[in-house]
Design a protein around this motif. Structure first.
Motif, PDB file in Angstrom:
ATOM      1  N   THR A  16       0.849  -1.188   0.000  1.00  0.00           N
ATOM      2  CA  THR A  16       0.000   0.000   0.000  1.00  0.00           C
ATOM      3  C   THR A  16       0.883   1.236   0.000  1.00  0.00           C
ATOM      4  O   THR A  16       1.981   1.231   0.551  1.00  0.00           O
ATOM      5  CB  THR A  16      -0.936   0.062   1.224  1.00  0.00           C
ATOM      6  OG1 THR A  16      -0.153   0.109   2.410  1.00  0.00           O
ATOM      7  CG2 THR A  16      -1.881  -1.123   1.271  1.00  0.00           C
ATOM      8  N   ARG A  70      -5.053   6.217  -2.131  1.00  0.00           N
ATOM      9  CA  ARG A  70      -4.280   5.045  -1.725  1.00  0.00           C
ATOM     10  C   ARG A  70      -4.336   3.992  -2.833  1.00  0.00           C
ATOM     11  O   ARG A  70      -5.400   3.665  -3.332  1.00  0.00           O
ATOM     12  CB  ARG A  70      -4.847   4.443  -0.447  1.00  0.00           C
ATOM     13  CG  ARG A  70      -4.100   3.172  -0.001  1.00  0.00           C
ATOM     14  CD  ARG A  70      -4.743   2.525   1.220  1.00  0.00           C
ATOM     15  NE  ARG A  70      -4.965   3.472   2.288  1.00  0.00           N
ATOM     16  CZ  ARG A  70      -4.060   3.819   3.219  1.00  0.00           C
ATOM     17  NH1 ARG A  70      -2.864   3.291   3.188  1.00  0.00           N
ATOM     18  NH2 ARG A  70      -4.364   4.677   4.158  1.00  0.00           N
ATOM     19  N   ALA A  83      -6.538  -2.102  -5.805  1.00  0.00           N
ATOM     20  CA  ALA A  83      -7.568  -1.240  -5.230  1.00  0.00           C
ATOM     21  C   ALA A  83      -7.036   0.183  -5.120  1.00  0.00           C
ATOM     22  O   ALA A  83      -5.918   0.399  -4.662  1.00  0.00           O
ATOM     23  CB  ALA A  83      -7.980  -1.752  -3.859  1.00  0.00           C
ATOM     24  N   THR A  85      -8.245   3.824  -3.514  1.00  0.00           N
ATOM     25  CA  THR A  85      -9.210   4.480  -2.632  1.00  0.00           C
ATOM     26  C   THR A  85      -8.985   5.986  -2.696  1.00  0.00           C
ATOM     27  O   THR A  85      -7.865   6.457  -2.539  1.00  0.00           O
ATOM     28  CB  THR A  85      -9.030   3.993  -1.184  1.00  0.00           C
ATOM     29  OG1 THR A  85      -9.197   2.572  -1.159  1.00  0.00           O
ATOM     30  CG2 THR A  85     -10.044   4.628  -0.247  1.00  0.00           C
ATOM     31  N   ASP A  86     -10.068   6.716  -2.941  1.00  0.00           N
ATOM     32  CA  ASP A  86      -9.978   8.178  -2.911  1.00  0.00           C
ATOM     33  C   ASP A  86     -11.023   8.728  -1.947  1.00  0.00           C
ATOM     34  O   ASP A  86     -11.797   7.973  -1.367  1.00  0.00           O
ATOM     35  CB  ASP A  86     -10.085   8.787  -4.317  1.00  0.00           C
ATOM     36  CG  ASP A  86     -11.446   8.605  -4.963  1.00  0.00           C
ATOM     37  OD1 ASP A  86     -12.484   8.867  -4.312  1.00  0.00           O
ATOM     38  OD2 ASP A  86     -11.482   8.217  -6.140  1.00  0.00           O
ATOM     39  N   ASP A 123     -16.989   3.228   1.206  1.00  0.00           N
ATOM     40  CA  ASP A 123     -16.319   2.998   2.477  1.00  0.00           C
ATOM     41  C   ASP A 123     -16.823   4.027   3.476  1.00  0.00           C
ATOM     42  O   ASP A 123     -17.743   4.789   3.190  1.00  0.00           O
ATOM     43  CB  ASP A 123     -14.809   3.131   2.265  1.00  0.00           C
ATOM     44  CG  ASP A 123     -14.001   2.284   3.227  1.00  0.00           C
ATOM     45  OD1 ASP A 123     -14.535   1.899   4.282  1.00  0.00           O
ATOM     46  OD2 ASP A 123     -12.828   2.021   2.908  1.00  0.00           O
ATOM     47  N   ARG A 127     -14.857   8.084   1.822  1.00  0.00           N
ATOM     48  CA  ARG A 127     -14.008   7.261   0.945  1.00  0.00           C
ATOM     49  C   ARG A 127     -14.822   6.328   0.061  1.00  0.00           C
ATOM     50  O   ARG A 127     -15.903   5.888   0.434  1.00  0.00           O
ATOM     51  CB  ARG A 127     -13.052   6.429   1.779  1.00  0.00           C
ATOM     52  CG  ARG A 127     -11.982   7.215   2.464  1.00  0.00           C
ATOM     53  CD  ARG A 127     -11.022   6.288   3.179  1.00  0.00           C
ATOM     54  NE  ARG A 127     -11.620   5.677   4.329  1.00  0.00           N
ATOM     55  CZ  ARG A 127     -11.352   6.022   5.583  1.00  0.00           C
ATOM     56  NH1 ARG A 127     -10.482   6.961   5.835  1.00  0.00           N
ATOM     57  NH2 ARG A 127     -11.940   5.413   6.580  1.00  0.00           N
ATOM     58  N   LYS A 128     -14.208   6.014  -1.077  1.00  0.00           N
ATOM     59  CA  LYS A 128     -14.696   4.939  -1.933  1.00  0.00           C
ATOM     60  C   LYS A 128     -13.473   4.219  -2.495  1.00  0.00           C
ATOM     61  O   LYS A 128     -12.404   4.804  -2.628  1.00  0.00           O
ATOM     62  CB  LYS A 128     -15.581   5.462  -3.067  1.00  0.00           C
ATOM     63  CG  LYS A 128     -14.811   6.181  -4.151  1.00  0.00           C
ATOM     64  CD  LYS A 128     -15.684   6.465  -5.354  1.00  0.00           C
ATOM     65  CE  LYS A 128     -14.973   7.230  -6.419  1.00  0.00           C
ATOM     66  NZ  LYS A 128     -14.524   8.563  -6.063  1.00  0.00           N
ATOM     67  N   THR A 129     -13.636   2.960  -2.795  1.00  0.00           N
ATOM     68  CA  THR A 129     -12.551   2.155  -3.355  1.00  0.00           C
ATOM     69  C   THR A 129     -13.028   1.549  -4.665  1.00  0.00           C
ATOM     70  O   THR A 129     -14.087   0.920  -4.722  1.00  0.00           O
ATOM     71  CB  THR A 129     -12.133   1.035  -2.385  1.00  0.00           C
ATOM     72  OG1 THR A 129     -11.672   1.633  -1.175  1.00  0.00           O
ATOM     73  CG2 THR A 129     -11.046   0.160  -2.979  1.00  0.00           C
ATOM     74  N   TRP A 131     -11.898  -1.257  -7.292  1.00  0.00           N
ATOM     75  CA  TRP A 131     -11.006  -2.404  -7.276  1.00  0.00           C
ATOM     76  C   TRP A 131     -11.160  -3.211  -8.564  1.00  0.00           C
ATOM     77  O   TRP A 131     -12.191  -3.153  -9.231  1.00  0.00           O
ATOM     78  CB  TRP A 131     -11.266  -3.286  -6.051  1.00  0.00           C
ATOM     79  CG  TRP A 131     -12.688  -3.769  -5.966  1.00  0.00           C
ATOM     80  CD1 TRP A 131     -13.724  -3.151  -5.316  1.00  0.00           C
ATOM     81  CD2 TRP A 131     -13.244  -4.927  -6.587  1.00  0.00           C
ATOM     82  NE1 TRP A 131     -14.877  -3.872  -5.496  1.00  0.00           N
ATOM     83  CE2 TRP A 131     -14.606  -4.972  -6.261  1.00  0.00           C
ATOM     84  CE3 TRP A 131     -12.711  -5.939  -7.371  1.00  0.00           C
ATOM     85  CZ2 TRP A 131     -15.455  -5.982  -6.704  1.00  0.00           C
ATOM     86  CZ3 TRP A 131     -13.558  -6.960  -7.822  1.00  0.00           C
ATOM     87  CH2 TRP A 131     -14.910  -6.972  -7.472  1.00  0.00           C
TER      88      TRP A 131
END
Length: 156
Positions: A16, A70, A83, A85-86, A123, A127-129, A131
């Motif tokens: 990560t 991330r 994945a 994530t922002d 999330d 956040r949302k991811t 993937w």
């Protein structure tokens, strides 16, 4: 900057990194992912293309002032999960057909075509991811293109 753990030798790996939501951060995501996949002895393509698209989307559409995105890679003997994530959950991605003369807007169509599966996970706010998963198959023993020796345990 990164985190790598191995629950079982050569079976589960994690990486990560937090990156700035800029074009430079998106390029760095692709370069770091490429180096990490190479060090794990995993195929670079199509994974680095998927990373490039998801990171570019995070830098372009998921950008929130002062908040990084991330990149996470999770590899098992069978699957590579990418994945990103922002912190811009109001903009959930969905593939759309752009006009033929559009210069952008095809990133998620590429992800959809290259990945075995992909999706979006909302999330904890904000956040949302996004993937994507790629199936991994062990290389043939003694194959000249098998990557790093011992990258996959025998019998899995």
């Amino acid at each position: 900057m990164n985190q790598e753990t191995a629950a079982l030798p050569h079976t589960t790996r994690h990486f990560t990194v937090l990156l700035s939501p800029t074009p430079r951060g998106a390029r760095l995501a692709r370069l770091l992912a490429t180096e990490q996949l190479h060090s794990w002895g995993l195929p670079l393509d199509p994974a680095r293309h998927i990373v490039a698209e998801l990171a570019a989307n995070a830098a372009t559409h998921g950008r929130a002032p002062g908040r990084d995105f991330r990149l996470a890679l999770h590899a098992t003997a069978e699957t590579l999960r990418i994945a990103v994530t922002d912190t811009h959950p109001e903009r959930l991605p969905a593939p759309q057909l752009p006009s033929p003369d559009a210069e952008s807007g095809r990133g998620l169509l590429l992800v959809e075509a290259l990945a075995h599966r992909w999706g979006v996970k909302e999330d904890r706010f904000p956040r949302k991811t996004v993937w994507a998963e790629l199936g991994l198959t062990p290389p043939e023993p003694d194959s000249p293109c098998s990557g790093t020796a011992g990258a996959f345990p025998q019998g899995t």
